[in-house]
Design a protein around this motif. Structure first.
Motif, PDB file in Angstrom:
ATOM      1  N   VAL A 129       0.838  -1.206   0.000  1.00 18.84           N
ATOM      2  CA  VAL A 129       0.000   0.000   0.000  1.00 18.84           C
ATOM      3  C   VAL A 129       0.868   1.250   0.000  1.00 18.84           C
ATOM      4  O   VAL A 129       0.609   2.207  -0.739  1.00 18.84           O
ATOM      5  CB  VAL A 129      -0.949  -0.004   1.223  1.00 18.84           C
ATOM      6  CG1 VAL A 129      -1.592   1.356   1.407  1.00 18.84           C
ATOM      7  CG2 VAL A 129      -2.013  -1.078   1.061  1.00 18.84           C
ATOM      8  N   ARG A 130       1.904   1.242   0.830  1.00 17.98           N
ATOM      9  CA  ARG A 130       2.798   2.406   0.885  1.00 17.98           C
ATOM     10  C   ARG A 130       3.467   2.645  -0.466  1.00 17.98           C
ATOM     11  O   ARG A 130       3.598   3.780  -0.915  1.00 17.98           O
ATOM     12  CB  ARG A 130       3.852   2.220   1.982  1.00 17.98           C
ATOM     13  CG  ARG A 130       4.714   3.455   2.213  1.00 17.98           C
ATOM     14  CD  ARG A 130       5.702   3.227   3.344  1.00 17.98           C
ATOM     15  NE  ARG A 130       5.035   2.998   4.611  1.00 17.98           N
ATOM     16  CZ  ARG A 130       4.628   3.953   5.427  1.00 17.98           C
ATOM     17  NH1 ARG A 130       4.843   5.228   5.111  1.00 17.98           N
ATOM     18  NH2 ARG A 130       4.028   3.668   6.566  1.00 17.98           N
ATOM     19  N   GLN A 131       3.880   1.564  -1.122  1.00 20.67           N
ATOM     20  CA  GLN A 131       4.546   1.733  -2.418  1.00 20.67           C
ATOM     21  C   GLN A 131       3.558   2.147  -3.512  1.00 20.67           C
ATOM     22  O   GLN A 131       3.884   2.963  -4.377  1.00 20.67           O
ATOM     23  CB  GLN A 131       5.253   0.429  -2.811  1.00 20.67           C
ATOM     24  CG  GLN A 131       6.423   0.071  -1.909  1.00 20.67           C
ATOM     25  CD  GLN A 131       7.404   1.216  -1.757  1.00 20.67           C
ATOM     26  OE1 GLN A 131       7.928   1.746  -2.734  1.00 20.67           O
ATOM     27  NE2 GLN A 131       7.637   1.636  -0.513  1.00 20.67           N
ATOM     28  N   ALA A 132       2.343   1.594  -3.440  1.00 23.83           N
ATOM     29  CA  ALA A 132       1.347   1.919  -4.468  1.00 23.83           C
ATOM     30  C   ALA A 132       0.946   3.383  -4.420  1.00 23.83           C
ATOM     31  O   ALA A 132       0.612   3.981  -5.456  1.00 23.83           O
ATOM     32  CB  ALA A 132       0.118   1.030  -4.302  1.00 23.83           C
ATOM     33  N   SER A 133       0.954   3.978  -3.206  1.00 26.97           N
ATOM     34  CA  SER A 133       0.581   5.390  -3.086  1.00 26.97           C
ATOM     35  C   SER A 133       1.781   6.244  -2.699  1.00 26.97           C
ATOM     36  O   SER A 133       1.641   7.249  -2.015  1.00 26.97           O
ATOM     37  CB  SER A 133      -0.537   5.548  -2.050  1.00 26.97           C
ATOM     38  OG  SER A 133      -0.140   5.012  -0.800  1.00 26.97           O
ATOM     39  N   ARG A 137       4.673   8.398  -7.185  1.00 26.55           N
ATOM     40  CA  ARG A 137       3.594   8.010  -8.102  1.00 26.55           C
ATOM     41  C   ARG A 137       2.402   8.967  -7.988  1.00 26.55           C
ATOM     42  O   ARG A 137       1.872   9.423  -8.989  1.00 26.55           O
ATOM     43  CB  ARG A 137       3.117   6.584  -7.777  1.00 26.55           C
ATOM     44  CG  ARG A 137       4.118   5.498  -8.115  1.00 26.55           C
ATOM     45  CD  ARG A 137       3.471   4.120  -7.910  1.00 26.55           C
ATOM     46  NE  ARG A 137       4.359   3.048  -8.313  1.00 26.55           N
ATOM     47  CZ  ARG A 137       5.238   2.463  -7.507  1.00 26.55           C
ATOM     48  NH1 ARG A 137       5.342   2.881  -6.248  1.00 26.55           N
ATOM     49  NH2 ARG A 137       6.015   1.499  -7.941  1.00 26.55           N
ATOM     50  N   ALA A 138       1.996   9.212  -6.758  1.00 26.29           N
ATOM     51  CA  ALA A 138       0.782   9.999  -6.544  1.00 26.29           C
ATOM     52  C   ALA A 138       1.051  11.471  -6.273  1.00 26.29           C
ATOM     53  O   ALA A 138       0.129  12.279  -6.256  1.00 26.29           O
ATOM     54  CB  ALA A 138      -0.011   9.403  -5.375  1.00 26.29           C
ATOM     55  N   GLY A 139       2.310  11.840  -6.061  1.00 28.81           N
ATOM     56  CA  GLY A 139       2.641  13.233  -5.795  1.00 28.81           C
ATOM     57  C   GLY A 139       1.963  13.752  -4.544  1.00 28.81           C
ATOM     58  O   GLY A 139       1.900  13.074  -3.519  1.00 28.81           O
ATOM     59  N   ARG A 140       1.424  14.951  -4.637  1.00 28.83           N
ATOM     60  CA  ARG A 140       0.778  15.587  -3.484  1.00 28.83           C
ATOM     61  C   ARG A 140      -0.447  14.810  -3.008  1.00 28.83           C
ATOM     62  O   ARG A 140      -0.823  14.898  -1.829  1.00 28.83           O
ATOM     63  CB  ARG A 140       0.378  17.012  -3.881  1.00 28.83           C
ATOM     64  CG  ARG A 140      -0.161  17.859  -2.750  1.00 28.83           C
ATOM     65  CD  ARG A 140      -0.617  19.203  -3.274  1.00 28.83           C
ATOM     66  NE  ARG A 140      -1.208  20.004  -2.226  1.00 28.83           N
ATOM     67  CZ  ARG A 140      -0.547  20.861  -1.455  1.00 28.83           C
ATOM     68  NH1 ARG A 140       0.749  21.031  -1.647  1.00 28.83           N
ATOM     69  NH2 ARG A 140      -1.167  21.550  -0.516  1.00 28.83           N
ATOM     70  N   LYS A 141      -1.058  14.042  -3.894  1.00 25.65           N
ATOM     71  CA  LYS A 141      -2.254  13.286  -3.517  1.00 25.65           C
ATOM     72  C   LYS A 141      -1.923  12.111  -2.597  1.00 25.65           C
ATOM     73  O   LYS A 141      -2.819  11.536  -1.980  1.00 25.65           O
ATOM     74  CB  LYS A 141      -2.961  12.765  -4.769  1.00 25.65           C
ATOM     75  CG  LYS A 141      -3.603  13.853  -5.616  1.00 25.65           C
ATOM     76  CD  LYS A 141      -4.764  14.504  -4.896  1.00 25.65           C
ATOM     77  CE  LYS A 141      -5.490  15.525  -5.757  1.00 25.65           C
ATOM     78  NZ  LYS A 141      -6.598  16.183  -5.030  1.00 25.65           N
TER      79      LYS A 141
END
Length: 752
Positions: A129-133, A137-141
């Motif tokens: 989960v930490r790597q996926a977000s 990858r997700a930047g500020r989001k």
């Protein structure tokens, strides 16, 4: 092999335990440097039950189902597998060692293996989960943006290492016991038992010594690491969270929302009529926070749930509740040597520490002590003013925090100091404060204008002090509120609600010119003195009018009257208009008959929903209206997204990032509604502005309108009138459209 394993393990243990005990004592001393916190130890039995429910039950974490479930297994593993650490110490001296009584009990062994496997799988999920977000990858989001990744990685891989060691040890234990056939004692580690079965007894014993030492070294290296990093919240929260949850504001576990706490100084509310010379007015330095505030800072896990829900952060503004808390934490611990030496500034700004003692402190500590708590980067401030003033006080951060950190209270306390002591706040907010002080409403309009909305009604609205003497002969005082009386679009809600009360035969009256702002915007901005002035006057008025039951259409008024006036002695029974309307419909006193065709999405006002847990009544009203199809936005109920008006932001311009109301309107448009409904005049204005902007740019249908639940209900209760194009689909059965060209009143609106 055995001797080396023993020596290494004991050395790591000694160093780890000493460092952890030393740092734990340091954390306690830093927390104790805060101001007294009132009401944190009442009802200890209930607090203990709440702590157990939130920790063992993971009630907050499980709102994020997959992550919550995975974290629960890791949490259980962290506690239960402590017994395997004890076993590992015994195995250093005797490879056959097992815990007395339960060590060879099959249920215990199976449970140990099950928890080890589930812990390993769960931590793998959390790593994924930490790597996926990940921010890359997700930047500020990403909710992990700004978090300390090395700390999280270290904790995660420590857990992996410990779980692997436990399972390998179980396999070696089975091989040492000579298990050949499947055994319930090694139900989940049997493949490992078979893998090691070919080794000699000496080799298995040495392997046990080595793996047991590895397990101990991994565990004690974790102790050493957190012992050297007092601000490593991702690890220390495993200990501090129990205390932070126990000492939360509400013993029953309700989030620290609704009422703001009064300004406290030395553990007592400040008496604004006769303040003490040493009274603190808010928080101007980190040592001005209560000890519970400092414990909040030390407990932050950097999980970013607050950040992911924050409307300011989601629209490009500098406020991240997580980064605000971690910034305060890092500052508190960096400044700790100065504070623990007796340093700090009193209410007058005078230094408490003698010059010689101050000079003896390390230069880095002195530099930290000189930093302003609120200030720009050029000024060396810990918290940038733009961070402080971006908050809408929506409470999403508090709602989501798994360890009960009280972000909103801390932000308001810092605002109070900026307003009352530094006189530093956005200029347009100053206009609003001046209008409140001089005219009793944020727009500075004459008090006589509070009756304008009654013009044209086909029934008389009783006014206390004019047409009736007091409220003894009516059931409810209708608290109209400033927006409901003075803002053109909000007036439609006011009229609709009054008509519904009249149709239902509910006797009510209003204060008219005798009503003044409840003080909500002043208090959220930080001007506690002005809030006290307005609230005290209103309480006196309500008492003289013999008010007992009050209904309000504005959630901000509702919250202030119900939850904050009791702090000043004003205790009344207060309900929101959707609660009353829901009751009237359920009792048959209002009967929705006229169908309203079309799809409606409901926006939860923050001060009605999160702050006061009123989610169902508005939805029940809509469900009872014939023809209505409802659809929920992705962020709704306790995870609803703010309109951007709370925290006195209604009177402050958004100059950074995307407008919050635009973000919310775009989310509404994504579910393709014909009507956006709400139950708050502030939300009505903000969403109407957002819809109008989208219509002007061609991104929203011209027929889309924003209305209050009361307006929709009135349309269905009253007989239809043959007026063309009065609904989004042009059937003539819906509410009258809101004029797109009617602007909200600005803070600079003329005073009559």
């Amino acid at each position: 092999m055995q001797l080396a394993a023993i020596i290494v393990s004991l050395v790591f243990t000694l160093v780890g335990v000493v460092l952890v005990v030393r740092t734990a004592a340091h954390i306690v001393s830093v927390v104790r440097a805060g101001q007294p916190a009132v009401g944190r130890t009442d009802d200890p039995g209930q607090r203990f039950v709440t702590m157990l429910r939130e920790t063992l039950g993971h009630t907050r974490m499980l709102k994020w189902s997959l992550v919550g479930a995975a974290h629960w297994f890791v949490f259980v593993g962290f506690g239960f597998l402590f017994f395997t650490l004890v076993t590992a110490y015994g195995q250093l001296f005797d490879a056959d060692f097992a815990l007395p009584v339960i060590g060879h009990w099959a249920p215990y062994e199976i449970t140990t293996e099950l928890i080890a496997w589930t812990t390993l799988v769960s931590i793998a999920i959390l790593i994924g989960v930490r790597q996926a977000s990940h921010p890359r990858r997700a930047g500020r989001k990403s909710r992990f943006a700004g978090s300390n990744f090395w700390q999280a990685y270290y904790v995660e891989w420590t857990i992996v290492g410990v779980a692997v060691c436990i399972l390998v040890l179980r396999g070696l234990e089975g091989a040492l016991a000579g298990v050949e056939d499947y055994s319930a004692h090694f139900a989940l580690s049997y493949p490992l038992v078979r893998a090691f079965a070919g080794l000699s007894r000496g080799a298995v014993e040495n392997a046990i010594y080595g793996v047991a030492a590895a397990k101990i070294v991994i565990s004690m290296a974790w102790f050493i690491t957190i012992g050297l990093n007092a601000t490593m919240g991702v690890a220390w929260h495993r200990f501090t969270a129990f205390f932070n949850i126990f000492f939360q504001r509400n013993a029953g576990g309700e989030p620290a929302l609704g009422a703001l706490q009064p300004i406290m100084s030395g553990g007592k509310p400040v008496d604004f009529e006769d303040p003490g010379e040493d009274d603190l007015f808010g928080v101007g330095a980190v040592e001005h926070f209560t000890w519970k505030g400092l414990l909040d800072f030390a407990t932050c896990t950097e999980c970013g749930r607050c950040q992911s829900q924050c409307p300011a952060w989601n629209t490009g503004k500098p406020l991240s509740p997580k980064l605000l808390i971690t910034g305060l934490r890092d500052h508190a611990f960096a400044k700790a040597p100065y504070l623990l030496a007796g340093g700090g500034r009193d209410a007058a700004g005078e230094e408490k520490l003698a010059p010689q003692a101050y000079a003896a402190l390390p230069e880095a500590v002195r530099a930290e002590a000189e930093r302003p708590l609120v200030g720009t980067a050029a000024e060396g401030g810990v918290i940038d003013p733009e961070v402080l003033w971006s908050c809408t006080t929506c409470g999403a951060c508090v709602e989501q925090c798994p360890v009960d950190i009280e972000h909103v209270d801390h932000i308001i306390d810092m605002r109070r100091y900026q307003v009352l002591i530094e006189s530093a706040f956005p200029s347009e907010a100053g206009v609003m404060l001046k209008n409140l002080e001089n005219r009793g409403n944020p727009w500075g309009m004459a008090e006589t204008r509070r009756l304008d909305w009654t013009e044209g009604l086909d029934f008389e609205v009783p006014v206390v002090g004019d047409t009736i003497e007091d409220l003894s002969e009516v059931e409810y005082l209708y608290w109209v509120g400033c927006a409901g009386a003075l803002e053109d679009r909000a007036k439609k809600t006011t009229r609709a609600f009054a008509e519904l009360l009249h149709i239902a035969g509910v006797k009510f009256a209003i204060l008219g010119p005798g009503e003044a702002c409840t003080g909500d915007p002043a208090r959220r901005l930080g001007n506690e003195f002005l809030f006290h002035m307005l609230a005290s006057a209103n309480i006196e008025t309500l008492t003289q009018a013999k008010a007992t039951k009050i209904v309000a259409t504005c959630p901000h008024c509702f919250n202030t009257l119900a939850n904050e006036y009791p702090q000043l002695g004003g205790r009344f029974e207060v309900i929101h208009h959707t609660q009353l309307l829901d009751t009237l419909v359920a009792e048959g006193r209002l009967t929705p008959l006229t169908p309203i065709e079309g799809t409606i999405t409901y926006h939860d006002p923050c001060y009605l929903g999160r702050h006061n847990r009123v989610y169902t009544p508005p939805r029940e009203i809509l469900a009872r209206v014939p023809g209505v199809r409802t659809t929920e936005m992705h962020r709704c109920r306790e995870r609803g997204f703010c309109c951007g008006a709370g925290g006195a932001r209604m009177w402050m311009e958004e100059r950074i990032g995307k407008r919050i109301n635009t973000e919310r309107v775009e989310e509404a448009l994504s579910v393709h509604p014909d009507t956006v409904s709400t139950a708050c005049p502030f939300c009505l204005v903000m969403l109407s502005d957002g819809v109008t902007a989208k219509q002007q740019s061609g991104q929203a249908p011209e027929s889309l309108q924003v209305v209050d639940v009361a307006q929709l209900l009135l349309t269905s209760v009253k007989q239809p009138t043959p007026t063309p194009n009065t609904t989004p689909n042009g059937t003539g059965t819906g509410p009258a459209p809101i004029e797109a060209d009617t602007p909200p009143l600005s803070p600079e609106a003329h005073a009559d």
